[in-house]
Design a protein around this motif. Structure first.
Motif, PDB file in Angstrom:
ATOM      1  N   ARG A  50       0.856  -1.297   0.054  1.00  0.00           N
ATOM      2  CA  ARG A  50      -0.054  -0.089  -0.106  1.00  0.00           C
ATOM      3  C   ARG A  50       0.912   1.227  -0.174  1.00  0.00           C
ATOM      4  N   ALA A  51       0.388   2.092  -0.586  1.00  0.00           N
ATOM      5  CA  ALA A  51       1.096   3.773  -0.843  1.00  0.00           C
ATOM      6  C   ALA A  51       1.321   4.008   0.579  1.00  0.00           C
ATOM      7  N   SER A  52       2.453   4.613   1.040  1.00  0.00           N
ATOM      8  CA  SER A  52       3.023   5.204   2.310  1.00  0.00           C
ATOM      9  C   SER A  52       3.014   4.557   3.183  1.00  0.00           C
ATOM     10  N   SER A  53       2.740   2.995   3.096  1.00  0.00           N
ATOM     11  CA  SER A  53       2.773   2.120   4.378  1.00  0.00           C
ATOM     12  C   SER A  53       4.263   1.919   4.268  1.00  0.00           C
ATOM     13  N   PRO A  54       4.669   1.252   5.657  1.00  0.00           N
ATOM     14  CA  PRO A  54       6.167   0.983   5.857  1.00  0.00           C
ATOM     15  C   PRO A  54       6.703  -0.164   4.954  1.00  0.00           C
ATOM     16  N   THR A  55       5.736  -1.079   4.456  1.00  0.00           N
ATOM     17  CA  THR A  55       6.185  -2.000   3.490  1.00  0.00           C
ATOM     18  C   THR A  55       5.980  -1.832   1.989  1.00  0.00           C
ATOM     19  N   SER A  56       5.713  -0.677   1.811  1.00  0.00           N
ATOM     20  CA  SER A  56       5.694  -0.432   0.513  1.00  0.00           C
ATOM     21  C   SER A  56       7.135  -0.144  -0.250  1.00  0.00           C
ATOM     22  N   HIS A  57       7.331  -0.566  -1.407  1.00  0.00           N
ATOM     23  CA  HIS A  57       8.522  -0.412  -2.137  1.00  0.00           C
ATOM     24  C   HIS A  57       8.330  -0.132  -3.585  1.00  0.00           C
ATOM     25  N   GLU A  58       9.240   0.759  -4.138  1.00  0.00           N
ATOM     26  CA  GLU A  58       9.201   1.038  -5.419  1.00  0.00           C
ATOM     27  C   GLU A  58      10.491   0.784  -6.310  1.00  0.00           C
ATOM     28  N   PHE A  59      10.440   0.132  -7.310  1.00  0.00           N
ATOM     29  CA  PHE A  59      11.732  -0.198  -8.045  1.00  0.00           C
ATOM     30  C   PHE A  59      11.526  -0.249  -9.635  1.00  0.00           C
ATOM     31  N   ILE A  60      12.503  -0.159 -10.288  1.00  0.00           N
ATOM     32  CA  ILE A  60      12.542  -0.017 -11.609  1.00  0.00           C
ATOM     33  C   ILE A  60      12.196  -1.302 -12.249  1.00  0.00           C
ATOM     34  N   ALA A  61      11.149  -1.411 -13.323  1.00  0.00           N
ATOM     35  CA  ALA A  61      10.944  -2.652 -13.835  1.00  0.00           C
ATOM     36  C   ALA A  61      11.679  -2.487 -15.395  1.00  0.00           C
TER      37      ALA A  61
END
Length: 466
Positions: A68-79
């Motif tokens: 979920r956005a802004s959650s501690p477990t959220s992560h973004e990476f480049i595909a």
């Protein structure tokens, strides 16, 4: 999981020769010593074999966010990362190779690529690759700035006069990546006429986890193929997508799935992505089970058009790349070409580009191929006549030469025809060891043409064959 795209900068290309690499692993030239790792890294300095026009092109990243956005477990990476040369959508993909290497030389499942440890990837022009090693500290400072690891990008100008630059990006960590065992591969997105419309580097974060089945466990593998066929027939869009990405990996063991895969291509509810994956799976299966191409031939003979037709043709064209034995592709090309020629004779002029491609895929050692080329000499498409006649110049049969020369002569002598086509026909005569009487007569006629280029070709050929 959510996917979004972000424009991260404009890549300035001064020569049109693109390099995709990890900028921190580029050694300087000359090398400070013959260190083995430095010598291996030199390969990453080399630009891709294909080139584009110099210019300014946008760079776009596909970003995956998990949690979920802004959650501690959220992560973004480049595909994936794309350099876009045109707004047109690509119709097929070709692996980007460097130097004299060719994608056709690859074995099934083999890729050209480079490792990105630490996790930084970049696009730049070959003209300024020598200036990258001096910016190593700048790259590190850029990608270690910030509290939480996340993807980031930067654009650094390497040549102030020309504006040539490097567009670099990272998924947010300078530690060795979890995908260190794999190489990042790049792909050219090509238009119908073969020109590149984009270049994509795949960071492999979208690779699916698939069940590992031992090659000798035939029953388990066959059972898995049947399960995937069920997903293709009755599953929802997500299940079908997963099945399409996996089933091609079973090669000839999935021969029974070819009909189902063709059904996915022909289905009206299938989107372009589904058809692309189905075409890729068909190619991998038919490379090991070429007899299944008959299903494709029947589908083509049924009069399929539009996007399904294009997907079927891409499937056939990809079989040669997937095949371990290129000679096995010859009867496949002949079978498909015979169907396409019949449709052309029935009045479908839109098939001309596909037929022209298969003409050059034909081998020169099978009588069936020669007969197809002779048949093309009688079609109404003049460009195909010229292509077929040029291939027939390699035949050892005088009858083939006479038919080809007569077809070329009729094109050259027609003053109402497009001059470029007449020049191409005249130039094709140069491939024949001897010219027939009709061919010489056509050249004498063209030698006095008001079109200077045609007249020059005709006179030069007459002197050559005097």
């Amino acid at each position: 999981m959510a996917v979004s795209t972000h424009h991260v900068g404009t890549l300035v290309l001064t020569s049109g020769r693109i390099v995709a690499c990890n900028p921190l692993t580029l050694p300087p030239r000359p090398l400070p010593g013959a260190h083995l790792l430095a010598l291996l890294a030199l390969d990453h300095r080399e630009p891709f074999s294909r080139t584009v026009r110099p210019g300014r092109y946008p760079v776009v990243l596909s970003i995956i966010r998990t949690g979920r956005a802004s959650s501690p477990t959220s992560h973004e990476f480049i595909a994936m990362a794309m350099v876009r040369f045109e707004d047109e959508r690509p119709v097929r993909w070709e692996m980007a190779a460097r130097g004299e290497r060719s994608p056709r030389a690859l074995r099934p499942n083999q890729r050209y690529g480079y490792r990105a440890d630490p996790d930084i990837t970049a696009f730049l022009d070959a003209d300024v690759v020598d200036r990258v090693p001096d910016r190593g500290r700048q790259f590190i400072e850029t990608f270690t700035d910030g509290d939480a690891p996340s993807w980031s990008s930067t654009v650094l100008t390497l040549d102030g006069k020309s504006g040539a630059n490097v567009v670099a990006f990272s998924s947010g960590t300078l530690a060795p990546s979890a995908m260190a065992h794999s190489a990042y591969s790049s792909w050219w997105g090509l238009a119908e006429d073969g020109r590149p419309v984009c270049l994509i580097t795949d960071l492999q974060h979208l690779d699916l986890q698939r069940p590992t089945l031992p090659p000798d466990d035939v029953d388990a593998r066959n059972s898995r193929v049947r399960e995937l066929m069920g997903h293709l027939r009755y599953g929802d869009a997500e299940m079908r997508g997963r099945a399409l990405r996996e089933i091609g990996g079973y090669g000839g063991e999935a021969r029974e799935a070819v009909g189902v895969l063709i059904g996915r291509i022909l289905a009206t509810e299938s989107d372009s992505a589904e058809r692309e994956y189905a075409a890729a799976a068909i190619a991998r299966v038919c490379a090991e089970a070429p007899e299944q191409v008959e299903f494709i031939a029947r589908a083509l003979a049924s009069g399929v058009k539009g996007e399904p037709l294009a997907a079927l043709l891409r499937a056939v064209g990809s079989i040669a790349i997937c095949s371990r034995d290129p000679q096995r592709f010859q009867p496949i090309a002949e079978r498909i070409l015979s169907v396409l020629i019949q449709r052309l004779e029935d009045g479908e002029r839109s098939l001309q580009p596909a037929i022209k491609g298969f003409v050059w895929d034909l081998g020169e050692h099978r009588p069936e191929a020669w007969e197809l080329l002779v048949r093309l000499l009688r079609t109404g498409d003049l460009e195909l006549r010229v292509s077929a006649a040029l291939r027939l110049s390699h035949s050892r049969l005088s009858g083939h030469h006479e038919a080809a020369l007569e077809a070329l002569a009729n094109i050259i002598i027609d003053d109402g025809m497009d001059v470029e086509l007449r020049v191409a026909a005249a130039n094709s005569l140069n491939s024949f060891p001897l010219l027939s009487v009709p061919a010489r007569t056509a050249l004498w006629h063209a030698a006095s043409s008001k079109e200077p280029l045609l007249a020059w070709f005709a006179r030069d050929l007459l002197r050559h064959h005097a």
